[in-house]
Enzyme design. Structure first.
Site: not given
Ligand SMILES: C[S@@+](CC[C@H](N)C(=O)[O-])C[C@H]1O[C@@H](n2cnc3c(N)ncnc32)[C@H](O)[C@@H]1O
Length: 287
Positions: A81, A133, A156, A160, A192, A266-269
């Site tokens: 992952e 990394d 991420d 922009k 997302d 996830t909670k954000f999702e």
């Protein structure tokens, strides 16, 4: 090449763990997909690093890793992952899929502490972490045809346009990922951000060693003719950033899948879904 400590990263505070796991990151000309944020490692996360780091945290090394050996001789499938954040999803998947071994990479120290804490709380034995990394880990530590699957969830998106070259999913990186997968192994991504989802689709669909497992056919909606690379850009050897072609904008493409049951939301999702935002899962198989 000089080894430098990047500004903004806070090493693990405890001296013993710092010495062992805080590996300086080599400065290269490569544009990175992450920014090292100066997040605070909490007391609980630090304790997890000190107590569980020796067993579960693998220091970065310049040479190949023996995957079977780091999982105590286990011959179970090995899943990588990339970018596990605070590790909630990683821990849930490792608990659910106890017959697979998970190697999870993240650069952010508090995230590493948080996932080690979850490993302890949930008595997980099939997870190992590397704080480095992921590009260098893939290049140096993982050998060709060694992985049974790769997960990249909500990398991420770099919204922009001028930051698009920082996006992880570009043709060259995909070639590296594919080289580390065994034949028939899978690559699962979720995002997302529709524009990044479409970039992923076009880059991955164009990789001849991958097959999209979706039967859906869809059109590109978030790129326009203004985003197509100019002849001048294409002529530059240094031009690496993804830009669609006019043919891609006009065509229909193999698309997305329903979220596979093993990937928890996830909670954000969940918050995004309630607000009507989309989430796109892409699953490919290596030919
Ligand atoms: C938006 S977060 C998502 C975290 C998690 N996967 C989730 O779904 O909640 C993306 C994470 O990827 C990590 N990341 C991005 N590029 C990376 C790289 N090249 N190597 C390791 N981690 C990386 C970032 O540090 C960040 O924590």
């Amino acid at each position: 090449m000089p080894i430098v400590q990047l500004a903004g990263i806070r090493p693990f505070q405890n001296k013993s763990s710092k010495d062992k796991y805080f590996v300086n990151i080599t400065r290269t000309d490569r544009i990175r997909s992450f920014v090292l944020r100066a997040g605070r490692t909490t007391g609980g996360q630090q304790r997890a690093i000190d107590e569980l780091g020796p067993q579960f945290l693998i220091p970065f090394q310049e040479s190949a890793l023996d995957l079977q050996q780091v999982f105590g001789g286990s011959s179970h499938p090995k899943i990588l992952e990339i970018g596990f954040g605070m590790g909630e999803t990683t821990a849930k998947i490792a608990a659910l899929r106890s017959d697979d071994d998970f190697l999870a990479i993240e650069v952010h120290p508090p995230g590493v502490g948080a996932l080690l804490k979850l490993i302890g709380e949930n008595h997980l034995t099939n997870l190992r972490l590397i704080r480095h990394d992921a590009v260098e880990v893939l290049e140096k530590m993982l050998t060709p045809n060694s992985l049974d699957g790769i997960h990249i969830y909500f990398a991420d998106p770099w919204h922009k346009k001028r930051h698009h070259k920082r996006r992880l999913i570009q043709a060259e990186f995909v070639k590296l990922l594919v080289s580390r997968l065994k034949p028939e192994a899978y690559l699962h991504l979720a995002t997302d951000w529709q524009n990044y989802a479409e970039q992923m689709l076009l880059v991955l669909n164009a990789e001849s060693d991958l097959e999209n497992t979706s039967t859906e056919k869809m059109s590109i909606e978030t790129f326009s003719a203004a985003d197509v690379a100019s002849d001048l850009e294409l002529a530059k050897e240094s031009f690496k950033e993804f830009k669609p072609t006019l043919e891609q904008l006009d065509a229909k493409h193999p698309g997305y899948l329903e979220r596979p049951a093993y990937r928890p939301t996830t909670k954000f999702e969940n918050r995004g879904i309630k607000l009507g935002h989309g989430v796109w899962d892409l699953v490919y198989k290596k030919k």
